[in-house]
Design a protein around this motif. Structure first.
Motif, mmCIF file in Angstrom:
data_model
loop_
_atom_site.group_PDB
_atom_site.id
_atom_site.type_symbol
_atom_site.label_atom_id
_atom_site.label_comp_id
_atom_site.label_asym_id
_atom_site.label_seq_id
_atom_site.Cartn_x
_atom_site.Cartn_y
_atom_site.Cartn_z
ATOM 1 N N ASN A 1 0.852 -1.194 0.000
ATOM 2 C CA ASN A 1 0.000 0.000 0.000
ATOM 3 C C ASN A 1 0.884 1.240 0.000
ATOM 4 O OD1 ASN A 1 -2.511 -1.182 -0.096
ATOM 5 N ND2 ASN A 1 -2.774 -1.239 2.117
ATOM 6 N N SER A 2 0.395 2.304 -0.608
ATOM 7 C CA SER A 2 1.222 3.503 -0.760
ATOM 8 C C SER A 2 0.349 4.754 -0.800
ATOM 9 C CB SER A 2 2.032 3.404 -2.057
ATOM 10 O OG SER A 2 2.706 4.597 -2.330
ATOM 11 N N ASN A 3 0.934 5.871 -0.454
ATOM 12 C CA ASN A 3 0.269 7.157 -0.611
ATOM 13 C C ASN A 3 0.489 7.745 -1.997
ATOM 14 O OD1 ASN A 3 -0.712 7.181 2.012
ATOM 15 N ND2 ASN A 3 1.139 8.124 2.806
ATOM 16 N N THR A 4 1.319 7.097 -2.826
ATOM 17 C CA THR A 4 1.644 7.643 -4.149
ATOM 18 C C THR A 4 0.892 6.958 -5.289
ATOM 19 O OG1 THR A 4 3.569 6.211 -4.384
ATOM 20 C CG2 THR A 4 3.923 8.372 -3.370
ATOM 21 N N TYR A 5 0.161 5.893 -5.024
ATOM 22 C CA TYR A 5 -0.659 5.234 -6.040
ATOM 23 C C TYR A 5 -1.837 4.543 -5.365
ATOM 24 C CZ TYR A 5 2.250 1.227 -4.656
ATOM 25 O OH TYR A 5 2.908 0.263 -3.946
ATOM 26 N N SER A 6 -2.805 4.160 -6.174
ATOM 27 C CA SER A 6 -4.029 3.531 -5.667
ATOM 28 C C SER A 6 -3.926 2.015 -5.695
ATOM 29 C CB SER A 6 -5.232 3.946 -6.520
ATOM 30 O OG SER A 6 -5.445 5.322 -6.421
ATOM 31 N N VAL A 7 -4.529 1.391 -4.713
ATOM 32 C CA VAL A 7 -4.706 -0.061 -4.649
ATOM 33 C C VAL A 7 -6.145 -0.262 -4.198
ATOM 34 C CG1 VAL A 7 -4.022 -2.199 -3.491
ATOM 35 C CG2 VAL A 7 -2.297 -0.483 -4.038
ATOM 36 N N GLY A 8 -6.957 -0.954 -4.989
ATOM 37 C CA GLY A 8 -8.358 -1.072 -4.603
ATOM 38 C C GLY A 8 -9.094 -2.163 -5.329
ATOM 39 N N GLN A 9 -10.400 -2.206 -5.079
ATOM 40 C CA GLN A 9 -11.329 -3.148 -5.708
ATOM 41 C C GLN A 9 -10.897 -4.602 -5.504
ATOM 42 O OE1 GLN A 9 -11.228 -1.590 -9.703
ATOM 43 N NE2 GLN A 9 -12.207 0.314 -9.093
ATOM 44 N N PRO A 10 -10.685 -5.032 -4.255
ATOM 45 C CA PRO A 10 -10.166 -6.375 -3.995
ATOM 46 C C PRO A 10 -11.183 -7.484 -4.222
ATOM 47 C CG PRO A 10 -10.751 -5.333 -1.946
ATOM 48 C CD PRO A 10 -10.935 -4.287 -3.025
ATOM 49 N N SER A 11 -10.680 -8.637 -4.607
ATOM 50 C CA SER A 11 -11.486 -9.851 -4.723
ATOM 51 C C SER A 11 -10.640 -11.004 -4.203
ATOM 52 C CB SER A 11 -11.870 -10.096 -6.181
ATOM 53 O OG SER A 11 -12.577 -11.321 -6.308
ATOM 54 N N LEU A 12 -11.143 -11.681 -3.201
ATOM 55 C CA LEU A 12 -10.424 -12.781 -2.568
ATOM 56 C C LEU A 12 -10.779 -14.098 -3.247
ATOM 57 C CD1 LEU A 12 -8.500 -13.157 -0.160
ATOM 58 C CD2 LEU A 12 -10.516 -13.564 1.262
ATOM 59 N N SER A 13 -9.777 -14.917 -3.523
ATOM 60 C CA SER A 13 -10.015 -16.214 -4.143
ATOM 61 C C SER A 13 -10.858 -17.090 -3.212
ATOM 62 C CB SER A 13 -8.692 -16.904 -4.472
ATOM 63 O OG SER A 13 -7.980 -17.198 -3.277
ATOM 64 N N PRO A 14 -11.564 -18.081 -3.770
ATOM 65 C CA PRO A 14 -12.410 -18.935 -2.934
ATOM 66 C C PRO A 14 -11.660 -19.611 -1.782
ATOM 67 C CG PRO A 14 -12.968 -19.259 -5.231
ATOM 68 C CD PRO A 14 -11.738 -18.382 -5.193
ATOM 69 N N ASP A 15 -10.382 -19.939 -1.970
ATOM 70 C CA ASP A 15 -9.625 -20.577 -0.883
ATOM 71 C C ASP A 15 -9.014 -19.563 0.084
ATOM 72 O OD1 ASP A 15 -7.416 -19.521 -2.219
ATOM 73 O OD2 ASP A 15 -6.560 -21.474 -2.737
ATOM 74 N N GLY A 16 -9.148 -18.263 -0.200
ATOM 75 C CA GLY A 16 -8.656 -17.219 0.685
ATOM 76 C C GLY A 16 -7.158 -16.978 0.628
ATOM 77 N N ASN A 17 -6.473 -17.592 -0.328
ATOM 78 C CA ASN A 17 -5.014 -17.483 -0.381
ATOM 79 C C ASN A 17 -4.469 -16.537 -1.432
ATOM 80 O OD1 ASN A 17 -4.485 -19.238 1.778
ATOM 81 N ND2 ASN A 17 -4.905 -20.991 0.453
ATOM 82 N N THR A 18 -5.338 -15.981 -2.278
ATOM 83 C CA THR A 18 -4.910 -15.025 -3.301
ATOM 84 C C THR A 18 -5.908 -13.878 -3.316
ATOM 85 O OG1 THR A 18 -4.005 -16.835 -4.637
ATOM 86 C CG2 THR A 18 -4.293 -14.722 -5.735
ATOM 87 N N ILE A 19 -5.380 -12.669 -3.366
ATOM 88 C CA ILE A 19 -6.240 -11.506 -3.490
ATOM 89 C C ILE A 19 -5.916 -10.823 -4.818
ATOM 90 C CG2 ILE A 19 -4.722 -9.924 -2.207
ATOM 91 C CD1 ILE A 19 -7.388 -8.773 -0.993
ATOM 92 N N TYR A 20 -6.964 -10.500 -5.573
ATOM 93 C CA TYR A 20 -6.838 -9.809 -6.845
ATOM 94 C C TYR A 20 -7.285 -8.370 -6.623
ATOM 95 C CZ TYR A 20 -6.371 -14.472 -8.757
ATOM 96 O OH TYR A 20 -5.928 -15.735 -9.020
ATOM 97 N N PHE A 21 -6.642 -7.432 -7.286
ATOM 98 C CA PHE A 21 -6.960 -6.026 -7.095
ATOM 99 C C PHE A 21 -6.467 -5.225 -8.288
ATOM 100 C CE2 PHE A 21 -2.898 -6.965 -5.199
ATOM 101 C CZ PHE A 21 -2.073 -5.939 -5.615
#
Length: 174
Positions: A14-34
């Motif tokens: 995470n940073s104050n210089t760019y955006s990170v958002g719109q997360p989607s967690l994989s069904p097994d909870g081990n990968t997050i897409y954003f």
């Protein structure tokens, strides 16, 4: 003690210089897409993922690469139970502004990018799709002209074609 702890970021990237958002967690909870516009991407915003390590900490962001990410904006990722990734793009061939697409992971590379076409996509912005665990019921957002506000929610139920055969004068359903 009935009190919230001080908020802390779960992600080192995470940073104050760019955006990170719109997360989607994989069904097994081990990968997050954003989505992110962090430096080093292909375009305005790209789709990334991060994998959870054995220490339960999230690893570095991994850009999903081309052909999924383009010089434009890829946004609103959703990873479905069946492993398909759904996202919106303003560059992949579509009907208008943002369209919703699906992609499949084959041999470690995202490809087979398909436009969901009408009635899901329109000449307006269509984005933010999510499916229930069965993959039959979906909700998405759109600013199409016949809505009730600026962005509205729409849904659909996918009904697969019914297959049947006749054997010995009896209907049989596979």
């Amino acid at each position: 003690n009935g009190r919230w702890s001080k908020p802390a970021s779960a992600f080192d990237f995470n940073s104050n210089t760019y955006s990170v958002g719109q997360p989607s967690l994989s069904p097994d909870g081990n990968t997050i897409y954003f989505m992110s516009d962090m430096p080093g991407g292909f375009g305005g915003t790209d789709i990334y993922c991060s994998k959870k390590g054995k220490d339960n900490k999230w690893g570095p962001p991994l850009n999903l690469g081309a052909p999924l990410n383009t010089f434009g904006h890829e946004l609103f990722p959703f990873i479905a139970e069946n492993g398909k990734l759904y996202f919106s793009s303003d560059v992949h061939p579509g009907m208008g502004k943002l369209d919703i697409f699906s992609a499949e992971l084959t041999n470690g590379k995202w490809g087979n990018i398909l436009n969901l076409k009408p009635p899901v996509n329109s000449i307006s912005n269509d984005f933010g799709i999510t499916f229930d665990p069965t993959g039959r019921i979906a909700i998405f957002s759109s600013d199409r002209f016949n809505g009730k506000g600026e962005d509205d929610l729409y849904s659909f139920i996918y009904n697969a074609p019914l297959e049947l055969s006749i054997r010995g004068g009896e209907f049989q359903f596979p």
